[in-house]
Design a protein around this motif. Structure first.
Motif, mmCIF file in Angstrom:
data_model
loop_
_atom_site.group_PDB
_atom_site.id
_atom_site.type_symbol
_atom_site.label_atom_id
_atom_site.label_comp_id
_atom_site.label_asym_id
_atom_site.label_seq_id
_atom_site.Cartn_x
_atom_site.Cartn_y
_atom_site.Cartn_z
ATOM 1 N N SER A 50 -54.890 0.274 -59.599
ATOM 2 C CA SER A 50 -56.121 0.918 -59.028
ATOM 3 C C SER A 50 -55.284 2.245 -58.455
ATOM 4 N N GLY A 52 -56.254 3.548 -55.623
ATOM 5 C CA GLY A 52 -55.843 3.442 -53.933
ATOM 6 C C GLY A 52 -54.392 3.229 -53.658
ATOM 7 N N CYS A 53 -53.809 2.007 -54.577
ATOM 8 C CA CYS A 53 -52.456 1.976 -54.220
ATOM 9 C C CYS A 53 -51.460 3.199 -54.098
ATOM 10 N N TYR A 56 -52.375 5.600 -51.286
ATOM 11 C CA TYR A 56 -51.608 4.975 -49.846
ATOM 12 C C TYR A 56 -50.438 5.106 -49.790
ATOM 13 N N CYS B 72 -59.117 4.581 -52.562
ATOM 14 C CA CYS B 72 -60.118 3.691 -53.218
ATOM 15 C C CYS B 72 -61.160 3.271 -52.275
ATOM 16 N N PHE B 74 -61.942 0.408 -50.992
ATOM 17 C CA PHE B 74 -61.534 -0.194 -49.626
ATOM 18 C C PHE B 74 -61.067 0.627 -48.743
ATOM 19 N N CYS B 97 -52.151 -3.161 -48.923
ATOM 20 C CA CYS B 97 -53.475 -2.500 -48.420
ATOM 21 C C CYS B 97 -53.672 -2.751 -46.888
ATOM 22 N N THR B 157 -59.771 -6.960 -51.070
ATOM 23 C CA THR B 157 -59.222 -5.998 -52.125
ATOM 24 C C THR B 157 -59.139 -6.262 -53.312
ATOM 25 N N CYS B 158 -58.655 -5.271 -54.337
ATOM 26 C CA CYS B 158 -58.616 -5.474 -55.632
ATOM 27 C C CYS B 158 -58.339 -6.868 -56.212
ATOM 28 N N GLY B 189 -61.060 -2.082 -54.548
ATOM 29 C CA GLY B 189 -60.507 -0.829 -54.977
ATOM 30 C C GLY B 189 -60.866 -0.199 -56.137
HETATM 31 S S1 SF4 Z 1 -55.147 -2.762 -53.977
HETATM 32 FE FE1 SF4 Z 1 -57.184 -2.001 -54.464
HETATM 33 S S2 SF4 Z 1 -58.016 -1.962 -52.578
HETATM 34 FE FE2 SF4 Z 1 -55.769 -2.092 -52.244
HETATM 35 S S3 SF4 Z 1 -55.147 -0.276 -52.003
HETATM 36 FE FE3 SF4 Z 1 -54.912 -0.564 -53.954
HETATM 37 S S4 SF4 Z 1 -56.833 0.275 -54.887
HETATM 38 FE FE4 SF4 Z 1 -57.264 -0.041 -52.824
#
Ligand code: SF4
Ligand code: SF4
Lengths: 476, 480
Positions: A50, A52-53, A56, B72, B74, B97, B157-158, B189
């Motif tokens: 995804s 987000g990872c 971040y 994301c 989250f 996360c 989370t995911c 996410g």
């Molecule tokens: S695993 Fe999912 S919730 Fe965690 S940072 Fe990645 S996208 Fe976001």
């Protein structure tokens, strides 16, 4: 010591023994993989998972290196998560090629793609098969980095291994070069290591070399992919090196790391080359301090059959002189040392040789080897009351510190809040450093780097003493 | 250069390659050479005002393989809920996360600071295989016993969405056993973007609202929605509204407290900042409790003053309005002359904006105008088509508007427009710096308040400090 015993018992269970963690002293595996991947020339890393990872991780790395860090993501949606990432993978690669024209696309998996069982190796193969008509099809490297197995440190070494495994080829006779696997160090330290092998006149492939990609000059125009890095050709030829030097005793050899069982298949890049291509492997620690630097310089000297260049002999001499100048200010000080396991070992060895007692050595990593490695490396300098903590979070570190009452913390900037609470000084080094500039230039390797670190420590202690003193001394 | 022999001919090779690539591209899209390389499928997410006729479309998912600046679901939820300082925020998932969101935003609290710790269930392989429910249950007990929070938020989370943990039932169970609200925030996410996370957070907050009635409430009371007190902005607002005789009942969520949120249904008015993150909660509260809401922005003189006047107007109380006028007058008599020198120095400079939401972008365009600067790029991560229509009306002709952009595009636009300043978040900072232009952080990691009248001055000062710094003289800009 009664007290130390009780603390030791309290600390020994690893992070896995707790249901929750507060303020982790580690990051996740793909982050480490991305740092290592940035050491390949012409690379664009992609996280399969995804969005987000990737975001971040980019943010985290940018705050440390203060460089653009482009990491693509295959941007899983709910649908992808259910039906598999095949389509996203292909579109992702297509788009990366279109936008970045990389020579190498380095892919790391994330928790998500690993859990739904994506076979990235197969996806790569299929992509290559269907695109073999493309003139400059990028090389693709894949590291499997689910974050529930290990920390960013394992991710880093996994990526180093993956790159070597994918690219190393046996073609031709043994060359006149060595491989230098330099571990997770600062760009400045990478440059210093390169300078050292150059001064020895040893042709070397240093990997991963992110000394430019993560610490670049100011640009006149934006580079999608920054210059620099270990080239694919060099990596290919790593199999013909006449030796590999690998810095770090623990690397990704950990057995625990939250795995259900240790299947014993983890290898470092150096081990792989040794097993597969018979490239002799020399393992030594990160050269911090005189003793560990001596080991490193001696290794280079014996591998190459050349004497240690005078320049470094002089540096060593100056370092000894500096130790003497500063010894009283550090002697018998009680320090907490934390970070990646190999870094902790190196810093503890250094602390011990200058008279600082490493009262707590803590890492978020869980190789299960930290205690024995510390004992072995520190040897006669080992501090018997040392508390060793693996799988430690900052919260648990703080609990132990409240009992140990240390004088000093040495490690990354995330420990600052404890230092502040306990009103003790902190020397920032390692990864990450988010509250100061210049982390990319942090220098601690070799005699020269040690000099800088030593001065940093002594001056931090002096500053603290001066600040807390009722008299404003002008000489210390 | 530090390159030794082995690394020698690299640079040359590379430049040859770049040349051949550029040539190739020219052939692909001869029409728009400079913008040749935006990703396929993104054409209507980029608009130049006065040049393009199509509408700027927002709200689309990012394409695979892009280096999006977006976070994301989250992240969105966490950002909204996290400033509630006396709640436990437990991230259920593997360590990353949680680790990456540890105290990343200021979110100042005047009391407890439990929100500043990063709690995670730190899932390991065996939890992934056998499920993480038990671990979550234990973790909640462990942490509630240790920290005595007023409520607990559990973020899934995911990976939790994939391994099928029944987070909701664990939360329900612990809520019963521990007698505090334990709220499952189902923010996997992959479900969408940050914006979807805002909505989920609003639902979580809404489940708290109306569960307590014990606080004292003045007839002139408001809730502040959508300010997160990143650098003490909320305290500034509190002071302004106090001077007008108005009580802030529940700040949601900056300097937030569980009990205040629980009492929020008793306020007379919801004042919602920026529309983006909290409008959903305002709507829910209007539906259920009949509380009206107004949308405001606290950024820039005009918008800040409007925010005060609108509230005064709502209460239809002359004395409140008088106090508001007086306050604004007081502030402006010192602020306007203080801004003057900055305005003089910045006159005619060009700014690029790339921020989270469209309303923030709109406020920024106006504020920049106030200090003599022109906006040449206006982009957001999560604006929607409707927001963009509004943004377009206040931008000048020639301004490039962009949705969900990425480093390649942004750097291209900066070069095209010759911007002198970039306003964005940490991920945009290196782009600005590498291109040799000033930067102002307008996202979550600020330490200096930009809201209100003091904030406007802070903003002008910061922009001035970066744009006029002499260090840019050493940068070789490729002036075309
Ligand atoms: S695993 Fe999912 S919730 Fe965690 S940072 Fe990645 S996208 Fe976001
Ligand atoms: S899901 Fe895994 S890879 Fe992604 S941020 Fe979380 S821990 Fe890291």
């Amino acid at each position: 010591m009664q007290k130390a015993e009780s603390i030791k018992k309290k600390v020994m269970p690893s992070g896995d023994a707790f249901a929750s963690s507060c303020n982790a002293c580690k990051q996740c595996t793909p982050l480490g993989a991305c740092i290592a991947f940035k050491g390949i020339e012409g690379v664009l890393p992609m996280l399969h998972g995804s969005q987000g990872c990737a975001t971040y991780i980019r943010r985290y790395l940018i705050s440390h290196f203060r460089e653009p860090v482009d990491i693509a993501s295959s941007n899983f949606s709910e649908e992808t998560t259910i039906f598999g990432g095949n389509k996203n993978f292909n579109t992702g690669i297509d788009n990366i090629i279109k936008q970045y024209h990389p020579r190498v696309i380095a892919i790391a998996s994330t928790c998500l793609s690993e859990t739904i069982g994506e076979d990235v190796q197969r996806l790569i193969y299929e992509y290559q098969e269907t695109h073999n008509w493309m003139p400059d099809l990028p090389v693709m490297i894949f590291a499997s980095t689910p974050s529930y197995q290990g920390t960013h440190s394992e991710g880093f070494h996994e990526a180093v291994f993956a790159a070597v495994k994918t690219l190393a080829e046996a073609f031709g006779p043994v060359g006149d070069h060595i491989n230098l696997f330099s571990n997770m160090i600062s760009p400045e330290d990478i440059r210093h290591l390169k300078e050292i092998v150059e001064d020895f006149s040893i042709p070397a492939m240093l990997f991963p070399d992110y000394s430019d990609t993560l610490d670049n000059t100011s640009w006149d125009s934006y580079r999608r992919i920054p210059d620099g890095g270990t080239t694919v050709d060099e990596l290919k030829r790593s199999a013909q090196a006449y030796a590999s030097v690998e810095l770090g005793y623990i690397l990704n050899s950990g057995g625990m790391n939250g795995r259900i069982k240790d299947n014993g298949t983890k290898q470092s890049a150096g081990e792989y080359l040794k097993n597969k291509f018979d490239v002799p492997l020399v393992r030594t620690g990160l050269p911090v301090g005189i003793l560990e630097s001596d080991k490193f310089f001696n290794s280079l000297s014996s591998i190459s059959g050349k004497a240690i260049p005078v320049k470094y002999q002089r540096q060593r001499g100056r370092l000894v002189d500096l130790y003497i100048d500063g010894h009283k200010y550090v002697s018998d000080k009680r320090a907490v040392i934390y970070g990646e396991e190999d870094l902790v070992v190196a810093l503890a060895a250094f602390a011990a040789e200058i008279g600082i007692k490493p009262v707590l050595c803590a890492s978020g990593g869980e190789s299960g080897k930290l205690a024995e490695t510390l004992r072995k490396v520190l040897g006669k300098n080992y501090y018997e009351d040392m508390v060793v903590g693996q799988g430690m979070s900052f919260e648990r570190m703080e609990e132990v510190m409240q009992e140990l009452k240390p004088d000093l913390m040495i490690g990354n900037s995330k420990g600052y809040y404890i230092a502040r609470k306990m009103d003790i000084p902190i020397v920032r080094t390692g990864f990450p450093i988010h509250d100061r500039i210049g982390a990319q230039h942090s220098h601690m390797l070799g005699y020269e780097g040690t000099m800088i670190l030593f001065e940093q420590i002594v001056n931090t202690l002096l500053e603290d003493k001066q600040r807390k003193s009722p008299v404003g001394y002008k000489y210390m | 250069m530090t390159d030794n022999g082995l690394y020698g001919f690299k640079a040359e090779m590379r430049s040859m390659q770049i040349q051949s690539i550029t040539k190739r591209q020219d052939k692909i899209t001869p029409k728009q050479k400079s913008m040749a390389e935006y990703l396929e499928g993104r054409e209507n997410q980029i608009v130049t005002k006065g040049v393009d006729s199509h509408e700027l479309v927002g709200g689309k998912p990012s394409v695979a393989g892009s280096v999006s600046q977006r976070a994301c679901v989250f992240c969105g939820s966490r950002v909204v809920l996290y400033p509630i300082a006396d709640a436990l925020h437990l991230v259920h998932g593997p360590i990353g996360c949680a680790s990456y969101t540890w105290d990343i935003r200021g979110a100042l609290s005047s009391g407890p600071e439990l929100h500043r710790s990063s709690f995670s269930t730190d899932l390991r392989e065996k939890n992934i295989v056998f499920g993480g429910q038990d671990k979550l249950y234990q973790a909640l007990h462990e942490l509630i016993d240790k920290h005595h929070p007023k409520a607990a938020f559990v973020y899934s989370t995911c990976i939790v969405g994939v391994i099928g943990d029944d987070v909701q039932s664990v939360c329900k169970r612990v809520q019963k056993e521990k007698d505090i609200p334990v709220i499952a925030v189902m923010a996997e996410g992959f479900q969408g973007s940050k914006k979807d996370g805002y909505k989920i957070a609003c639902d979580a907050l809404f489940s708290l609202v109306g569960t307590d009635e014990s606080m004292e409430v003045s007839p002139l009371s408001i809730n502040i929605l959508g300010d997160f007190n990143l650098a003490g902005e909320l305290w500034m607002l509190e002071e302004y509204y106090k001077k007008m005789g108005i009580q802030i009942l529940a700040p949601i969520t900056g300097d937030g407290r569980v009990q205040k949120v629980q009492n929020a249904h008793r306020a007379a008015l919801n004042v919602v900042q920026c529309s983006g993150s909290m409008i959903h909660l305002a709507k829910l509260m209007k539906e259920k409790y009949g509380i009206p809401f107004i949308k405001v922005s606290y950024f820039g003189i005009e918008d800040m003053s409007d925010a005060l006047y609108e509230v005064a107007k709502f209460f239809k109380d002359d004395s409140v309005m008088d106090k508001a006028r007086e306050l604004v007058k007081d502030q402006l008599t010192t602020l306007i002359p203080a801004l003057e020198p900055y305005k003089r120095a910045l006159q005619g400079k060009k700014a690029a904006i790339y921020v989270g939401g469209a309303f923030k972008a709109i406020s920024l365009v106006k504020a920049l105008r106030l200090i003599g600067m022109k906006t040449v790029i206006a982009g957001t991560q999560t604006g929607n088509t409707e927001d963009y229509r509004l943004l377009k009306t206040i931008c000048d002709d020639g301004c490039i508007m962009v949705d969900d952009s990425n480093p390649v595009e942004l750097s291209e636009f900066v070069k095209q427009t010759g911007a002198d300043l970039f306003i964005g978040g940490v991920k945009e900072r290196p782009i600005a710096y590498k291109l040799g232009i000033g930067f102002c952080d307008h996202n979550h990691e600020r330490k200096l308040a930009l809201a209100g009248y003091d904030g406007m001055l802070n903003f002008a000062k910061e922009v001035y400090e970066t744009v006029t710094s002499p260090v840019w003289q050493f940068v070789n800009k490729n002036k075309e």
